[in-house]
Design an enzyme around this catalytic site. Structure first.
Site, mmCIF file in Angstrom:
data_model
loop_
_atom_site.group_PDB
_atom_site.id
_atom_site.type_symbol
_atom_site.label_atom_id
_atom_site.label_comp_id
_atom_site.label_asym_id
_atom_site.label_seq_id
_atom_site.Cartn_x
_atom_site.Cartn_y
_atom_site.Cartn_z
ATOM 1 N N HIS A 166 1.139 2.877 8.396
ATOM 2 C CA HIS A 166 0.513 3.374 7.179
ATOM 3 C C HIS A 166 1.539 3.706 6.100
ATOM 4 O O HIS A 166 1.216 4.401 5.145
ATOM 5 C CB HIS A 166 -0.346 4.615 7.477
ATOM 6 C CG HIS A 166 -1.582 4.320 8.268
ATOM 7 N ND1 HIS A 166 -1.545 3.918 9.571
ATOM 8 C CD2 HIS A 166 -2.895 4.348 7.929
ATOM 9 C CE1 HIS A 166 -2.793 3.723 10.012
ATOM 10 N NE2 HIS A 166 -3.620 3.972 9.038
ATOM 11 N N TYR A 193 -0.635 -8.391 7.458
ATOM 12 C CA TYR A 193 0.056 -9.497 8.129
ATOM 13 C C TYR A 193 -0.848 -10.506 8.826
ATOM 14 O O TYR A 193 -0.506 -11.685 8.887
ATOM 15 C CB TYR A 193 1.121 -8.947 9.075
ATOM 16 C CG TYR A 193 2.114 -8.053 8.383
ATOM 17 C CD1 TYR A 193 3.060 -8.581 7.504
ATOM 18 C CD2 TYR A 193 2.105 -6.676 8.558
ATOM 19 C CE1 TYR A 193 3.955 -7.756 6.838
ATOM 20 C CE2 TYR A 193 3.001 -5.841 7.900
ATOM 21 C CZ TYR A 193 3.921 -6.391 7.050
ATOM 22 O OH TYR A 193 4.809 -5.586 6.391
ATOM 23 N N PHE A 203 -4.628 -1.073 4.236
ATOM 24 C CA PHE A 203 -3.280 -0.503 4.195
ATOM 25 C C PHE A 203 -2.297 -1.675 4.256
ATOM 26 O O PHE A 203 -2.587 -2.697 4.918
ATOM 27 C CB PHE A 203 -3.015 0.415 5.404
ATOM 28 C CG PHE A 203 -3.427 1.844 5.206
ATOM 29 C CD1 PHE A 203 -2.539 2.765 4.685
ATOM 30 C CD2 PHE A 203 -4.706 2.257 5.550
ATOM 31 C CE1 PHE A 203 -2.915 4.093 4.515
ATOM 32 C CE2 PHE A 203 -5.089 3.580 5.373
ATOM 33 C CZ PHE A 203 -4.184 4.502 4.860
ATOM 34 N N ASP A 204 -1.142 -1.496 3.611
ATOM 35 C CA ASP A 204 -0.033 -2.446 3.676
ATOM 36 C C ASP A 204 0.174 -3.027 5.080
ATOM 37 O O ASP A 204 0.379 -4.213 5.271
ATOM 38 C CB ASP A 204 1.256 -1.757 3.258
ATOM 39 C CG ASP A 204 1.248 -0.271 3.598
ATOM 40 O OD1 ASP A 204 1.233 0.516 2.680
ATOM 41 O OD2 ASP A 204 1.205 0.095 4.783
ATOM 42 N N ALA A 235 -11.500 -8.752 9.615
ATOM 43 C CA ALA A 235 -10.663 -9.916 9.871
ATOM 44 C C ALA A 235 -9.951 -10.273 8.575
ATOM 45 O O ALA A 235 -10.551 -10.838 7.662
ATOM 46 C CB ALA A 235 -11.528 -11.086 10.350
ATOM 47 N N GLU A 236 -8.687 -9.925 8.499
ATOM 48 C CA GLU A 236 -7.965 -10.071 7.233
ATOM 49 C C GLU A 236 -7.747 -11.529 6.864
ATOM 50 O O GLU A 236 -7.817 -11.908 5.698
ATOM 51 C CB GLU A 236 -6.631 -9.333 7.286
ATOM 52 C CG GLU A 236 -6.757 -7.800 7.297
ATOM 53 C CD GLU A 236 -7.237 -7.241 8.620
ATOM 54 O OE1 GLU A 236 -7.195 -7.959 9.633
ATOM 55 O OE2 GLU A 236 -7.653 -6.067 8.657
#
Ligand SMILES: Cc1ncc(C[n+]2csc(CCOP(=O)(O)OP(=O)(O)O)c2C)c(N)n1
Ligand SMILES: Cc1ncc(C[n+]2csc(CCOP(=O)(O)OP(=O)(O)O)c2C)c(N)n1
Ligand SMILES: [Mg+2]
Ligand SMILES: [Mg+2]
Lengths: 366, 327, 327, 366
Positions: free
Chosen positions: C129, C88, C83-84, C59-60
């Site tokens: 990615h 978000y 990863f980039d 969970a970012e």
């Protein structure tokens, strides 16, 4: 882990039928054989894709090894009018929705982001962003309710959605918000969580201290924990949840307790973080083996059928091998297509630029 | 001609869109009985029912995410984000999912979703109620971003946005919500200019002022004052931030040789920089001075008692014009 | 001198930071036993324990949000976003909370958090990615954004980022992870240049190439080829995207009169536009040509089999130089 | 709503003590009187701020009317070493943490974003973004565990965190992710949800079809539903949850079932969306009245004390009135402070620009 509710099982790992007080299977011998066939072919598909990645033909592959029963059992419980939202690992589900395995490869080879018509297959495609599609599934199900395409009482026509995701995804805000929306609007969606016990290198206990199915109660929907390596049970509980959804009674969360027998993806090395003892334990619970034992015992399956199936599998593998190598790279200019519904001046300029560059390279080569 | 405020024009525009297409539905927080905190959706739930005007759970990612599902099913959702400052929890769904669905599906799937959002400062409210997040969206391929500055555009552009098959971020200048104007309701959606075209509001010859949303009124005021001093400003209301209508801007700058971009958002990474760079690329030999920027400063939005200093005003615009003219 | 890859340099840098400050801790997905999908944190959990190298739930927003709490408590969290493309979901916590805590508390609270993120394309992987989200962060007041392009900078800059009392977005050029270089480990954190300074990697007189992260290697290659043709390029590795080191860039552009900015991110709203506009504002009379941009195109990141066409390459850089020189 | 667990109540709305099988109050007469005083003063504070907004002195105000018991009861259960994270409505909690009401006004007047030292009061401040701070609270609690500042067995020193939020916030991804982290790391945090039955115009049933406390079970932590208008019960359950947290046993979710008697904020008009019948019902359950009845019956409270309290309240109101009007606007140049820890060239240029503008205006005025 304290087990809130028993795990539903209809076929033991010894290949024997067992009773469950609540769930029963309606599958006859032919139907079971069909599930067996699906599982065998899908495992072949998976192995072939893994091999193609090793040979440099694919950029990446996420194996489903060990999860065949969870995927095939649940997917074969659906009807044509249902709609499926999945992650990157549901090749077995894609298979059941009629997606050509070669089209699956396109994504992993890097020739397309989405290589099939989602609406034709009623299968949305691979979603890499963990959990994001679970909201899409819920919204789609809301649409079904709005249009009166569900809850009419005609279970042959009533529609429902199945959303696949993993144990790791249970932690994402989006998945929990999907539970909020689905219960608030009583939407016809079945949340099918394949708890394969790992989110890459993280064990499920990092995501939850109680069985994942228990999450359902917190949101006011039924939660069912099923033996994910038991294709009969997976089929039965998904049927029940779909019937409930179709009948307008709202969402259900199913936790299919299974095991990721392989690596997370072909880039992963599970020896870094997990015990090979586990691997062995779970090999003894192989979802295909147990159905084979049962079908052989019942004489639904015999040498002849097995060998026909083996050739069918070999043929599938061969077709994948050949077709994968033939998958052409897209024309780079397609990069500019479909960003918007209509033309865009800036993209047109950039397309011309690339056209010139490519022409130039062409000239240089010749 | 009917006199309407921007709020009223949006309300009427939404009503028209809902009447003409049964697939249009509204989703958001408090948009039902309350009619939204700015009353843009007032009365619509009463007339179209709870099935088409949906009070959603308090979860922005959930709202955008389920709207994506609804759009895949064939609906045309119009989302209200209550304030600019509350859009960020939905960022992943907007940037990664909404913006790219058409592309990733090679055109098979489309998401005709409009996200309405009040934006900009100047209303004397607390933290997070005065933001200008437009650059995040305008720099994202796959999204369209437009903003209205008067009731006429509010009425037509909201309908155009809803009719668009692309996802549109529709920015409403909140401190101008009650600004009134005459709207000719007898025109048709196709007869009015496309929302992807900028408008020259005032013609002039000395310098081009490029603005949008809340800064349009400020810029018009500046142009009027400049005219008194004999300086002839051309005022362009961008209206569309993605795509940028470079044709209209270039034409003007090739004429005036100078440009000042005005917006409330911070300078760094804002629309002004992109506009400036694009104009410099295409009008290099025409420019008498660098394109200048009059913007909010590169700080978070300050407490409201000093927001007037943060926001571009007439003086700062005129100073920039003077600076440009002095090159 | 020790030969290290960027991955190894980062690993060593993290280790140093953890050794010198017990408050430094790492959080992220799969950074423990696995050592991260790129192995940047390899071995650190074994040596510093599960309490300082934390495998977080998937969970970012939760990772960044709890790191904020940990920082308020006195920790110095270093987050890895896998990863980039997966950053978000954490956008609200980064943009609204992390970036503004110092400001909103009038300096009482500070969040010395570093968010590490592999970025950029070119590794032949699947969707999400290969992203370049740097402009979203660089345009947000309150954040610092830096990126390394070689092992030396990887080693020192990661330590500087962690030592910084500001939140730092630390971008790692993923396709250069295995690029090797000699690192002098005997230097000290204060003796090496600040991470907020750009570096002139090659001096030249005809045109300035401004690049960062993965495009630095490409630009150096272009400069070498140009030199063979008698064109003298000056190559600047920006290193810092917020703040932009305008002093270094201006000095160069005032000398060469020309500049080309190179990055993988899309052109619209990218760093290139901001750099171009800033340079035009400050070097208007020096510029012989508009600042030009060589960037990814204004589309989502394409399927990997055509990513090479999307990514800036030597030819495109040299074409831009030629175009600049022809003004 | 099906009620999973009973609502804890220790003081009925008739002002009579009632028993609960699990929770008991340790508060003596003096302590109860102190709670009463807090509630009366906080209501005064709230009314005065509302009045100041009406008079144009504040840009906005979010009244706590009706939620005094939930806020005071829970906040007085904390100890000095605890830390609090709150929303924009917890003026009562701020009061208990020693925040000067005049400092509270600065935020709403628009002279500051955060007007007190969060670390001094161990009170983080107003958070407007729904749910965002609940993650901060969880991370803070994780820090306490890490530093061994909790779970030592010394309940006088062991630390814990309380996170306040509303019923609406229960739908946000961030809040659910906070539940994931807190349970996964067994962090010492008490989630205190004031279910005031409304999220602006949306009733709680839009957010959940089951009682909010039930959400806790889904994540594997205890959930307690308490009568939020019963200050004694709110105090008791919060004490219990805090003790549990301090003892290293992990998080608890408390749902304080109450009612927002006033508008959402001074900008809101609740007549547009809710029934005045509800208002009347809940007036009869006023949290202050019921404690007053009890205290009067016990003769802990009498006319004299009431009138002293009334003067204290009047004095508070007067001080707020006067001080609010005196709150100066910040120097605009402070806008550039604290964006970063050190100087920034671009901001320095902008600061100079503003300095020149202000000087210029000064000149014009003079
Ligand atoms: C938002 C987001 N964060 C991180 C990742 C990186 N990632 C890809 S798969 C994965 C683990 C997912 O675990 P689970 O949900 O259990 O599904 P499984 O892979 O086991 O099928 C992670 C962390 C991602 N793809 N998206
Ligand atoms: C992320 C976010 N979305 C929307 C809002 C707008 N908003 C402010 S308060 C509120 C309702 C909150 O309801 P609840 O959580 O029950 O708290 P209450 O106001 O009732 O105390 C909303 C929608 C916001 N502040 N933040
Ligand atoms: Mg998993
Ligand atoms: Mg509420």
């Amino acid at each position: 882990m304290e087990s809130l509710e028993a795990t539903v099982q209809l076929l033991s790992s010894m290949g024997e039928l067992v009773d469950d007080p609540q769930f029963h299977s309606t599958l006859d011998g032919a139907a079971l054989l069909a599930l067996y066939r699906d599982m065998v072919l899908v495992r072949q598909l998976d192995q072939q894709a893994t091999a193609l990645q090793r040979q440099g033909e694919l950029g990446l592959w996420a194996p489903l090894l060990g999860q065949e029963a969870a995927q095939i059992g649940s997917a074969r419980a659906m009807q044509a009018q249902d709609y499926v939202f999945s992650t990157y690992r549901e090749h077995g589900v894609a298979w059941c929705r009629g997606v050509d395995p070669v089209d699956m490869l396109r994504f992993w080879r890097g020739t397309a982001h989405q290589a099939w018509d989602a609406n034709l297959h009623r299968f949305y495609g691979y979603q890499v962003i963990i959990g994001a599609h679970v909201l899409h599934a819920t919204g789609y199900a809301m649409g079904m309710s709005k249009d009166g395409r569900t809850g009419t009482g005609d279970l042959e026509k009533d529609q429902a959605v199945v959303a696949y995701f993993g144990d790791g995804a249970m932690s994402e805000g989006d998945v929990n918000e999907a539970f909020v929306f689905a219960t608030s609007f009583q939407s016809p969606v079945v949340f099918f969580c394949q708890n394969n016990q790992w989110a890459i290198s993280e064990p499920t206990r990092r995501q939850s201290v109680v069985p994942l199915a228990q999450r359902a109660q917190g949101f006011g929907m039924p939660g069912i924990r099923v033996d994910g390596n038991d294709v009969i049970a997976c089929h039965a509980v998904t049927m029940a949840a779909l019937d409930r959804a179709r009948a307008g009674k709202g969402p259900t969360l199913i936790e299919a307790f299974t095991y990721r027998m392989g690596a997370h993806t072909t880039s992963d090395d599970p020896t870094k973080y997990r015990d090979s003892a586990d691997d062995e334990l779970w090999r003894s619970r192989d979802p295909i083996d147990r159905l084979r034992i049962y079908l052989r015992a019942q004489e639904i399956l015999n040498e002849k059928v097995e060998s026909e199936l083996a050739s069918e599998a070999a043929y599938l593998a061969e077709r994948m091998r050949v077709s994968c190598r033939e998958l052409a790279d897209p024309n780079p200019l397609t990069m500019f297509d479909h960003v918007y519904s209509g033309p865009d001046a800036r993209l047109e300029r950039q397309r011309l630029e690339v056209e010139a560059i490519l022409a130039d390279q062409e000239t240089k080569v010749n | 001609m009917t006199e309407l405020s921007i709020v009223q024009a949006l309300n009427r525009g939404l009503r028209c869109a809902m009447e003409s297409d049964p697939k249009v539905l509204l989703m958001g927080e408090d948009i039902g009985k309350l009619g939204g905190v700015f009353r843009v959706t007032e009365g619509l739930q009463k007339d179209f029912g709870e099935d088409r005007v949906i009070d959603a759970p308090l979860a922005e990612s959930g709202i955008v995410g389920t709207a994506i599902g609804l759009a895949l099913y064939g609906y045309r959702p119009v989302i209200e984000i209550q304030f600019d400052g509350f859009v960020y929890p939905a960022f992943d769904q907007i940037i990664v999912q909404l913006a790219r669905m058409r592309y990733r599906s090679a055109g098979v799937l489309q998401l005709p979703i409009t996200i309405r959002m009040p934006f900009g400062g100047g209303i004397g409210s607390v933290e997070h109620h005065g933001e200008s997040p437009e650059a995040y969206f305008a720099s994202t391929p796959g999204l369209r971003v437009v903003t209205c500055a008067n009731p006429v555009d509010a009425y037509w552009m909201i309908q155009q946005a809803i009719a668009s098959d692309d996802p549109v971020i529709f920015l409403e200048p909140k401190r101008r919500y009650w600004q009134k104007g005459e709207v000719d309701l007898s025109e048709t959606l196709t007869s009015v200019p496309s929302m992807y075209q900028a408008k020259v509001l005032v013609e002039g010859s000395d310098c081009t002022i490029i603005c949008y949303g809340p800064t349009v009124a400020t810029s018009l005021h500046a142009a009027a004052l400049a005219a008194q001093d004999g300086v002839s400003l051309e005022v362009i209301d961008l209206r569309t931030l993605s795509p940028l209508d470079l044709v209209t801007m270039e034409k003007s700058v090739k004429k005036t040789g100078r440009a000042v971009v005005v917006h409330e958002a911070s300078s760094s990474g804002g629309i002004g920089g992109e506009v400036g760079q694009c104009l410099t690329e295409s009008c290099f030999y025409y420019l008498q001075a660098p394109v200048l920027r009059v913007t909010g400063y590169d700080t978070p939005y300050p407490p409201s008692r000093i927001e007037d200093v943060y926001l571009p005003d007439v003086d700062r615009i005129l100073d920039a014009v003077e600076k440009s003219m002095s090159y």
